[in-house]
Design an enzyme around this catalytic site. Structure first.
Site, mmCIF file in Angstrom:
data_model
loop_
_atom_site.group_PDB
_atom_site.id
_atom_site.type_symbol
_atom_site.label_atom_id
_atom_site.label_comp_id
_atom_site.label_asym_id
_atom_site.label_seq_id
_atom_site.Cartn_x
_atom_site.Cartn_y
_atom_site.Cartn_z
ATOM 1 N N GLU A 284 18.102 2.238 -21.173
ATOM 2 C CA GLU A 284 18.676 1.566 -20.008
ATOM 3 C C GLU A 284 20.034 2.149 -19.658
ATOM 4 O O GLU A 284 20.309 2.497 -18.510
ATOM 5 C CB GLU A 284 18.800 0.068 -20.279
ATOM 6 C CG GLU A 284 19.341 -0.719 -19.103
ATOM 7 C CD GLU A 284 18.405 -0.686 -17.925
ATOM 8 O OE1 GLU A 284 18.812 -0.134 -16.881
ATOM 9 O OE2 GLU A 284 17.270 -1.170 -18.035
ATOM 10 N N ASP A 288 21.046 4.432 -16.246
ATOM 11 C CA ASP A 288 22.103 3.905 -15.384
ATOM 12 C C ASP A 288 23.218 4.926 -15.178
ATOM 13 O O ASP A 288 23.629 5.199 -14.050
ATOM 14 C CB ASP A 288 22.683 2.622 -15.988
ATOM 15 C CG ASP A 288 21.749 1.434 -15.876
ATOM 16 O OD1 ASP A 288 20.820 1.492 -15.054
ATOM 17 O OD2 ASP A 288 21.938 0.449 -16.614
ATOM 18 N N SER A 490 14.665 -0.636 -12.791
ATOM 19 C CA SER A 490 15.949 -0.344 -13.393
ATOM 20 C C SER A 490 16.333 1.097 -13.168
ATOM 21 O O SER A 490 17.496 1.451 -13.292
ATOM 22 C CB SER A 490 15.903 -0.679 -14.862
ATOM 23 O OG SER A 490 16.267 0.313 -15.666
#
Length: 574
Positions: A284, A288, A490
């Site tokens: 994650e 990002d 995401s």
């Protein structure tokens, strides 16, 4: 195992002045249940009672006295006055605390007067204060330990003023919005060749996952823009769950996919004992940092690693929002990306409303907040509630004061392979938040197209999401020096955040203020700068889900972004 600190947030609503007669003779012994679960929430089990010496900190979040004015002033700068609680509300709460023997010396005020912090309160005192029964609970999958209560009560005199107390009945463990990663299958996807103009030429109708970044910069028309306000513009990333990026992975990623950014870096800010161990990079955090950097380089990137406090039992999400809202104007980022989500139904209603109100305050301070819409379409499983199918909306995507990002795929050729909805794209309608004013026209048109399909499966009068969308499949990253391919919204959220950061850079470089809360703009004049997605769907709940159609839809929202078109629109705004 030690359990020493716990954060509890109270959101206090402002009642009409006529109701304040209760200040004359409040009955603190007349209590009513504020919220309670009938049973221990799914995947959690009670494993004991906190020791008698366990000390907690109580954080009281007071609802803004001028909330309606705050909603209509999301582009204004006088936020501090608008978020203050009514002085009589504060007096009422302080009277209640005094009755329970909470010393004034333990009370501090922040957020312009709409947050109180009580330090050094024992769990036994908190149980008395809230009519609660705090216990230690363990999550069956993550083995996470938290201190919570299945229910709590407040004096009836406070029910019109206290919106929520947290953490009390909040048990949710956040879902990171990506599916299980898979290794790249060499040569399985078709390749892309970079042309000297900065455009991409497709060799076949598909694209290679290892060309995702240059493809995205081409697809969303941002490849030729060079940021000019990097000394005044920042992009923030919300990090939780002990997810950390790795600086060498970022260098490797940029060297491979965007060589002008080989020297890219990021700043880590540790919030509430949030850690940072780059030797344990998470997927994650990696996606990002790498895709915000790749889309917006050399815009400064700040990674906020939020934790649960020194003893691991604080509320890391409210703590992060509290931290962000206390930043000075020069320190708060103009754009924030957040790729964590919960099903609305696992959150107490008042807790979700409190978080949503705090996102609204960020928007009022000129921050554009982008959040992932989730990866389960309209919901995971059979979605049976009380014997009937009910779609399962996600939060914070369902909050009307954030910009929710859904997922797409394709797009290598406008005619042969246009951009379509990805089946992972979370979307639907909130059970908690009413439809915001800016969605009225767009959703009226959508419901004319939908007709009676899925009647009763969702709340047709509420906030719909997502608002926009971006690529969610075949997204390549570097994690721990290894190449991985992941998918999910995401991935979409940081891509859109990078584009918005470029738009904010342009406006700041022109001497204008950042865009701030985006949605009224997106559903208004900026709609002309979006690519409508009209094909695909988001299956879930054993249904085909909603379909992408002309105009807004609960799969891809208003569509994907065209940076250059949006830049021209941003240029004509004051």
């Amino acid at each position: 195992m030690h359990y020493r600190l716990l954060s509890v947030f109270f959101a206090v609503a402002t009642a009409p002045l006529g109701c304040f007669a209760i200040l004359l003779a409040p009955r603190w012994d007349y209590v009513k249940v504020k919220h309670a679960w009938e049973a221990v929430p799914e995947n959690w089990e009670s494993v004991g009672i906190p020791s008698a010496g366990t000390i907690i900190n109580l954080h009281l979040a007071l609802k803004p006295h001028h909330e309606k004015a705050l909603v209509t002033a999301l582009y204004e700068e006088q936020v501090a006055e608008l978020v203050m609680s009514h002085p009589d509300t504060l007096k009422l709460v302080e009277s209640w605390l005094k009755f329970h023997g909470v010393p004034p010396s333990s009370i501090s005020v922040s957020h312009g007067g709409n947050w109180l912090t009580l330090t050094g309160v024992s769990v036994s005192k908190a149980n008395d204060l809230l009519g609660a029964s705090y216990k230690i609970y363990r999550h069956a999958e993550t083995k996470e330990h938290i201190i919570r209560t299945l229910g709590y009560s407040l004096p009836a005199a406070l029910h019109g003023h206290v919106q929520t107390v947290a953490p009390t009945t909040y048990f949710a463990s956040p879902r990171m919005s990506w599916r299980a990663p898979r290794k790249r299958s060499g040569g399985a996807a078709a390749g892309l060749v970079r042309a000297t103009s900065g455009n991409l030429v497709t060799t076949l109708l598909g694209r290679a996952d290892d060309d995702a970044l240059p493809f995205l910069r081409w697809l969303y028309n941002s490849a030729t823009y060079v940021p000019a306000a990097t000394d005044r513009n920042m992009l923030g990333i919300a990090g939780f769950n002990q997810e950390y990026p790795n600086p060498l992975d970022l260098i490797t990623f940029m060297d491979r996919f965007h060589s002008p950014g080989t020297g890219a870096t990021y700043t880590v800010v540790q919030v509430n004992n949030g850690g940072y161990d780059p030797n344990k990079p998470g997927l994650e955090a990696s996606v990002d940092v790498q895709y915000t950097s790749g889309m917006a380089y050399p815009t400064p990137i700040v990674y906020y690693s939020s934790g649960n406090g020194p003893d691991g039992v604080d509320d890391e999400y409210l703590s992060w929002l509290d931290y962000m809202l206390n930043l000075d104007e020069t320190d708060i980022p103009q754009t924030i990306s957040m790729s964590y989500a919960w099903y609305e139904a696992v959150l107490p209603l008042d807790y979700a409303r409190t978080m949503c109100d705090l996102f609204m305050q960020l928007g009022a301070r000129g921050v554009s907040v982008l959040v992932a819409s989730g990866d389960d379409g309209v919901g995971k499983g059979d979605c049976i509630t009380d014997g009937n199918v009910r779609f399962r909306p996600m939060f914070p995507a369902s909050c009307p004061w954030v910009t929710s990002v859904g997922g797409t795929e394709g797009g290598t050729d406008p005619e042969e392979n246009p951009e379509v909805a990805a089946d992972v794209s979370g979307g639907g309608f909130s059970e908690y938040f009413k439809r915001p004013y800016y969605q009225e026209n767009a959703m009226a048109i959508f419901f004319e197209t939908l007709g009676n399909q899925y009647h009763g499966f969702y709340n047709a009068t509420s906030r719909g999401y997502p608002d926009v969308a971006a690529q969610a499949l075949f997204i390549g990253i570097i994690a721990g020096g290894e190449y991985e391919v992941i998918e999910g919204t995401s991935c979409s959220a940081p891509i859109v955040a990078g584009i918005i950061a470029l738009l904010n850079d342009f406006r700041i470089s022109q001497g204008k203020r950042p865009l701030g809360f985006l949605n009224p703009l997106l559903y208004g004049i900026a709609r002309a700068g979006l690519n409508d997605i009209t094909s695909g769907s988001n299956p879930g709940c054993n249904t085909d889900g909603f379909s992408a159609v002309v105009g807004w839809d609960p799969v891809t929202g208003l569509g994907s972004l065209d940076f250059e078109h949006l830049r021209h629109i941003a240029n004509i705004l004051p």
